[in-house]
Motif scaffolding. Structure first.
Motif, PDB file in Angstrom:
ATOM      1  N   PRO A 190      80.316  40.504   8.187  1.00  0.00           N
ATOM      2  CA  PRO A 190      79.844  38.893   7.915  1.00  0.00           C
ATOM      3  C   PRO A 190      79.338  39.020   5.993  1.00  0.00           C
ATOM      4  O   PRO A 190      79.452  40.061   5.730  1.00  0.00           O
ATOM      5  N   ALA A 191      80.165  38.245   5.407  1.00  0.00           N
ATOM      6  CA  ALA A 191      80.093  38.061   3.892  1.00  0.00           C
ATOM      7  C   ALA A 191      78.528  37.562   3.364  1.00  0.00           C
ATOM      8  O   ALA A 191      77.804  36.773   3.730  1.00  0.00           O
ATOM      9  N   VAL A 192      78.085  38.413   3.131  1.00  0.00           N
ATOM     10  CA  VAL A 192      76.272  38.460   2.552  1.00  0.00           C
ATOM     11  C   VAL A 192      76.811  39.050   1.221  1.00  0.00           C
ATOM     12  O   VAL A 192      76.964  39.572   1.059  1.00  0.00           O
ATOM     13  N   ALA A 193      75.911  38.833   0.420  1.00  0.00           N
ATOM     14  CA  ALA A 193      75.354  39.085  -0.630  1.00  0.00           C
ATOM     15  C   ALA A 193      73.550  39.711  -0.468  1.00  0.00           C
ATOM     16  O   ALA A 193      72.750  38.146  -0.554  1.00  0.00           O
ATOM     17  N   PHE A 194      73.233  39.790  -1.612  1.00  0.00           N
ATOM     18  CA  PHE A 194      71.712  40.934  -1.699  1.00  0.00           C
ATOM     19  C   PHE A 194      71.698  40.940  -3.425  1.00  0.00           C
ATOM     20  O   PHE A 194      72.770  41.112  -4.153  1.00  0.00           O
ATOM     21  N   ASP A 195      70.575  40.902  -3.209  1.00  0.00           N
ATOM     22  CA  ASP A 195      70.112  40.950  -4.901  1.00  0.00           C
ATOM     23  C   ASP A 195      69.640  42.242  -4.762  1.00  0.00           C
ATOM     24  O   ASP A 195      69.872  42.721  -4.146  1.00  0.00           O
ATOM     25  N   ALA A 196      69.623  42.310  -6.298  1.00  0.00           N
ATOM     26  CA  ALA A 196      69.109  44.032  -6.545  1.00  0.00           C
ATOM     27  C   ALA A 196      68.088  44.325  -5.772  1.00  0.00           C
ATOM     28  O   ALA A 196      67.096  45.339  -5.516  1.00  0.00           O
ATOM     29  N   GLU A 197      67.108  43.614  -5.177  1.00  0.00           N
ATOM     30  CA  GLU A 197      65.708  43.430  -5.014  1.00  0.00           C
ATOM     31  C   GLU A 197      65.714  44.174  -2.759  1.00  0.00           C
ATOM     32  O   GLU A 197      64.548  44.377  -2.654  1.00  0.00           O
ATOM     33  N   ALA A 198      66.944  43.732  -2.452  1.00  0.00           N
ATOM     34  CA  ALA A 198      67.204  43.431  -1.489  1.00  0.00           C
ATOM     35  C   ALA A 198      66.824  45.136  -0.498  1.00  0.00           C
ATOM     36  O   ALA A 198      67.181  46.523  -0.929  1.00  0.00           O
ATOM     37  N   GLY A 199      66.038  45.106   0.434  1.00  0.00           N
ATOM     38  CA  GLY A 199      65.012  46.274   1.320  1.00  0.00           C
ATOM     39  C   GLY A 199      66.243  46.414   2.446  1.00  0.00           C
ATOM     40  O   GLY A 199      67.177  45.413   2.493  1.00  0.00           O
ATOM     41  N   CYS A 200      65.691  47.371   2.744  1.00  0.00           N
ATOM     42  CA  CYS A 200      66.447  48.354   4.350  1.00  0.00           C
ATOM     43  C   CYS A 200      66.587  47.362   5.201  1.00  0.00           C
ATOM     44  O   CYS A 200      67.393  47.137   5.726  1.00  0.00           O
ATOM     45  N   ASP A 201      65.398  46.751   4.900  1.00  0.00           N
ATOM     46  CA  ASP A 201      65.957  45.886   6.867  1.00  0.00           C
ATOM     47  C   ASP A 201      66.353  44.535   6.134  1.00  0.00           C
ATOM     48  O   ASP A 201      66.415  44.063   7.369  1.00  0.00           O
ATOM     49  N   GLU A 202      66.183  43.668   5.185  1.00  0.00           N
ATOM     50  CA  GLU A 202      67.444  42.634   5.119  1.00  0.00           C
ATOM     51  C   GLU A 202      68.610  43.214   5.145  1.00  0.00           C
ATOM     52  O   GLU A 202      69.366  42.340   5.022  1.00  0.00           O
ATOM     53  N   ILE A 203      68.816  43.959   4.619  1.00  0.00           N
ATOM     54  CA  ILE A 203      70.699  44.868   4.432  1.00  0.00           C
ATOM     55  C   ILE A 203      70.715  44.854   6.148  1.00  0.00           C
ATOM     56  O   ILE A 203      71.446  44.529   7.104  1.00  0.00           O
TER      57      ILE A 203
END
Length: 188
Positions: free
Chosen positions: A41-54
């Motif tokens: 899936p196309a997902v954008a994360f900010d610099a603070e994204a944690g392992c659970d979110e990823i």
């Protein structure tokens, strides 16, 4: 573009042997490596994204890939181009090593070349987002990445013992030139 190279004579000269994902999968299967291309899936994360979110953002493809794997531990490996120790990390990844557990990984973003030893040859898989590789326990391997882009992978280790040991070998920096299809790669 995913490409597979091989040095069957161990002369440190990699030759392109395939760019078709189905053929790459068949060639790698012959040395005990499972390869497939996975739609992410196309997902954008900010610099603070944690392992659970990823990890949570990739649950659908991960569930498919985890089917049939037992005793799995998962981690997220992220190396950003501005990492203060990027040169040191590149040297670490370029050190040939083996795990006592099955290692699988899916590249989420970035590009790199995964080198593997199998059947008296060195294989180099130039990979990018969506490439999934599952290495058997004990297979020697190392990884080169584009230090100007960085990369992120989801790594899975399968072991009935629940632990994993790493046996390190020789640093392979400068031993194998990165295939021409990845000219942006350079030693860290």
């Amino acid at each position: 573009m995913t490409e597979l190279y091989c040095d069957s004579r161990q002369t440190r000269g990699l030759r392109l042997c395939d760019a078709d994902p189905h053929c790459i999968a068949a060639r790698l299967a012959a040395i005990g490596v499972h390869y497939r291309s996975v739609a992410l899936p196309a997902v954008a994360f900010d610099a603070e994204a944690g392992c659970d979110e990823i990890v949570g953002s990739y649950l659908a493809p991960l569930n498919t890939l985890l089917d049939g794997m037992d005793g799995v531990s998962l981690d997220v490996t992220t190396v950003m181009p501005d990492h203060p120790r990027i040169a040191s990390l590149q040297r670490t990844f370029m050190t040939e090593h083996r795990h006592d557990a099955v290692e699988a990984q899916i590249m989420v973003w970035g590009r790199g070349t995964l080198y593997m030893r199998g059947r008296n040859a060195v294989w180099a898989l130039c990979c990018g987002a969506g490439d999934f590789v599952r290495l058997p326990a004990g297979m020697g391997h190392w990884f080169a990445f584009d230090t100007s882009l960085g990369f992120r992978t989801l790594r899975l280790f399968e072991s009935s013992r629940g632990q994993r040991r790493i046996r390190r070998g020789r640093n392979m920096s400068g031993v194998y030139a990165v295939p021409r299809s990845m000219p942006q790669l350079r030693p860290g």
